[in-house]
Design an enzyme around this catalytic site. Structure first.
Site, PDB file in Angstrom:
ATOM      1  N   SER A 240      37.903 -64.673 -21.223  1.00 50.09           N
ATOM      2  CA  SER A 240      38.364 -65.621 -22.230  1.00 50.09           C
ATOM      3  C   SER A 240      37.210 -66.465 -22.773  1.00 50.09           C
ATOM      4  CB  SER A 240      39.474 -66.482 -21.621  1.00 50.09           C
ATOM      5  OG  SER A 240      40.214 -67.135 -22.617  1.00 50.09           O
TER       6      SER A 240
ATOM      7  N   ASP B 250      44.165 -61.555 -23.372  1.00 55.46           N
ATOM      8  CA  ASP B 250      43.238 -62.358 -22.580  1.00 55.46           C
ATOM      9  C   ASP B 250      43.114 -61.844 -21.135  1.00 55.46           C
ATOM     10  OD1 ASP B 250      42.031 -64.470 -21.071  1.00 55.46           O
ATOM     11  OD2 ASP B 250      42.609 -65.873 -22.651  1.00 55.46           O
TER      12      ASP B 250
END
Length: 590
Positions: free
Chosen positions: A350, A465
């Site tokens: 991320s 993610d």
């Protein structure tokens, strides 16, 4: 695949090595070393040789056990069954495999897979049992061998060891393998005693294994120089098959012979000097890492970094996700830079992946801060809201930011080694990005479910993610055992307070939320849920790190982009504290 079927697909007995050569190999096996010379010669005359191509099985779990094998050359892996096979043991020259199943008169308890082209000497059950009954020294050695194997039975192999033997091979006629070999030898000598074995040393084929054994005994590292040329011949095959790690050098294209034998290059270090290689090469070769570089000083620098990785001296940095809390990574990097810590490899999830990518691309701390201020404080990529049919945010501003900074930059072309992780919603698994367009890999790693639209890639995967499954992907880096690892965790601390000062909601807030108690916005809630979901994985990852830095980011909103300077300073403070404690314990990262 049973041994009989493997043997049937290989050359006939005319291609078998002479008994004297087989006897020499048997004499180097601890299980057989105590046997009289005459008896080893007799075993050699009775034995047969089995060849297994890279990517094939010697035998599979459950196959009937009819013989025992001694590895004559190559590399094989003992693997457990199941949908996710686990490597139990790595076999190289002189290793014995299959004796436990013979004692039990049963089936094979694990599979044996050829990692490289391999040759094995096969002894049948009858001769094996005769040795147990009539030669006490053999029975004692066998008992000791079984004791050692039972101690590690059915458990995963220990973390990868620093490779002792390295092979450098050219994959095409223009590949500068000889230059790379010379540079690598020079760089490796900074870290240990190195011996080189080259084609021009004119060692007879039958003597190569004995010469290599002697070099491995007398030196810390042995470098097998395949030389230039690009085609796979007997010498380059020896360099490839006897190496713990193969350094495969290409100018951007692979010789047709190597493409046909791509399985034999599995887990190689692929060094591309010049243009990049097509994506299909990555799929065929499946390298453990790839670096595309230019010539001259850039090549020398890349080879020096490779030498540090191969000798376990390359410092790695893994950064967690955490929204705006990841600005603390910038402060950590400030302190690492000031302390003279040289970082050779980076990874992250991320926002941690985004910070790591800027560093891997060559940004210094001041450039890093300027970029994040421009993209997040001044422009805020998370305010391009859309109708929440698929996501709260359309993601166009984020994609624009990535294209503006990285354009057509590919991961394998970055100056430092880099990976990031995303999560495949279809396969429910982690995806590790080591090659391909950097902007696509980063978008996938940043695509918070519900906030950003997922990324559908060319393989049909739906990527979101990476923090969903692993918000601090340290284990991914630790598997290679390339050096100490620094992990920086800015994920959601358990029990952390809500950001901002507690207050009651107004009339509109009460109507929308159904309560007058302060609650986080939907984006904040989704981000917090994301980091909580991988809490167990993060705890496990920290066990693999040599130094853990955990900035105190409680109270910082995950979408509070204007907190850049404050959170950066939090990171600086945490890094100074951690580095002082690390140095105080007598440990070194420099």
């Amino acid at each position: 695949m049973e041994p009989d079927r493997v043997r049937a697909s290989m050359p006939n007995d005319d291609a078998q090595p002479p008994p004297a050569s087989v006897a020499a190999v048997l004499g180097e096996v601890g299980l057989l070393a105590q046997l009289p010379v005459e008896l080893r010669a007799q075993l050699a005359a009775e034995a047969s040789t089995v060849s297994v191509r890279a990517g094939e099985f010697l035998f599979r779990e459950g196959d009937p056990a009819r013989s025992v094998f001694v590895v004559r050359c190559g590399r094989l892996e003992v693997v457990s069954g199941g949908p996710a096979p686990v490597v139990i043991r790595v076999l190289k020259r002189g290793a014995v495999v299959g004796e436990l199943a013979l004692l039990g008169e049963g089936a094979r308890s694990a599979s044996v897979y050829a990692r490289r082209d391999s040759e094995l000497i096969e002894l049948g059950r009858e001769r094996f049992e005769w040795l147990i009954r009539t030669v006490p020294e053999f029975a004692v050695a066998l008992t000791r061998s079984i004791g050692r194997q039972l101690a590690v039975s059915r458990t995963a192999a220990a973390p990868a060891a620093v490779p002792r033997t390295l092979g450098v091979v050219a994959l095409d006629p223009r590949a500068p393998a000889a230059e790379v070999c010379d540079l690598l030898a020079r760089a490796l000598r900074e870290h240990g005693d190195v011996a080189c074995l080259r084609r021009q040393d004119e060692v007879a084929p039958d003597d190569r294994a004995a010469v290599l054994d002697r070099l491995e005994r007398d030196h810390e590292i042995v470098l097998l120089a395949g030389g230039d040329g690009g085609s796979e011949d007997e010498w380059s095959a020896f360099c490839r098959d006897e190496a713990d790690v193969v350094v495969a050098v290409s100018s951007g294209r692979l010789d047709a012979g190597w493409l046909k034998r791509s399985a034999a290059l599995r887990d190689c270090e692929l060094l591309v000097v010049g243009a990049g290689v097509p994506d299909r090469v990555f799929e065929l070769v499946a390298p453990r890492d790839t670096h595309v570089i230019g010539a001259g000083a850039q090549l020398a620098s890349a080879v020096e970094a490779l030498a540090r990785r191969l000798t376990g001296r390359a410092v790695g940095l893994v950064l967690s996700g955490g929204g705006a809390r990841a600005f603390a990574h910038l402060g950590v990097l400030d302190e690492l830079h000031a302390a003279g810590v040289r970082i050779d490899r980076l990874g992250g999830a991320s926002m941690g992946a985004l910070v790591a990518s800027f560093v891997a691309a060559g940004d210094d701390p001041d450039e890093l801060h300027a970029h994040f201020k421009h993209f997040f404080v001044d422009r805020n990529p998370t305010n391009d809201y859309g109708l929440p049919a698929f996501s709260l945010i359309r993601g166009r501003k984020t994609r624009g930011m990535l294209e503006e900074r990285f354009a057509d930059v590919r991961i394998e072309g970055l100056p430092r080694r880099f990976y990031c992780v995303s999560c495949d919603l279809v396969g429910r698994s982690i995806v590790v990005h080591r090659t391909g367009l950097l902007r696509d890999a980063l978008y996938a790693s940043l695509a918070i479910p519900g906030i950003y639209p997922p990324l559908r890639d060319g393989a049909g995967r739906l990527l979101v993610d990476g923090g969903v499954l692993d918000n601090l992907p340290v284990e991914t880096m630790a598997r290679a055992a390339e050096g100490p690892i620094i992990a920086v965790d800015v994920g959601q601390p358990r029990g952390a307070a809500l950001p901002g000062r507690p207050r009651r909601l107004g009339l509109l807030g009460r109507a929308l939320a159904g309560t007058d108690v302060q609650l986080p916005r939907i984006g904040e809630t989704l981000l917090r849920t994301l980091t909580l979901g991988s809490a167990d994985t993060v705890a496990g990852a920290l066990r693999h790190a040599d130094l853990v830095i955990a900035p105190r980011v409680e109270g910082v909103g995950m979408l509070d982009w204007k907190s850049l300077d404050r959170v950066r300073e939090i990171g600086r403070s945490a890094a100074r504290e951690a580095l002082d404690a690390y140095d105080g314990a007598g440990l070194r990262l420099r």
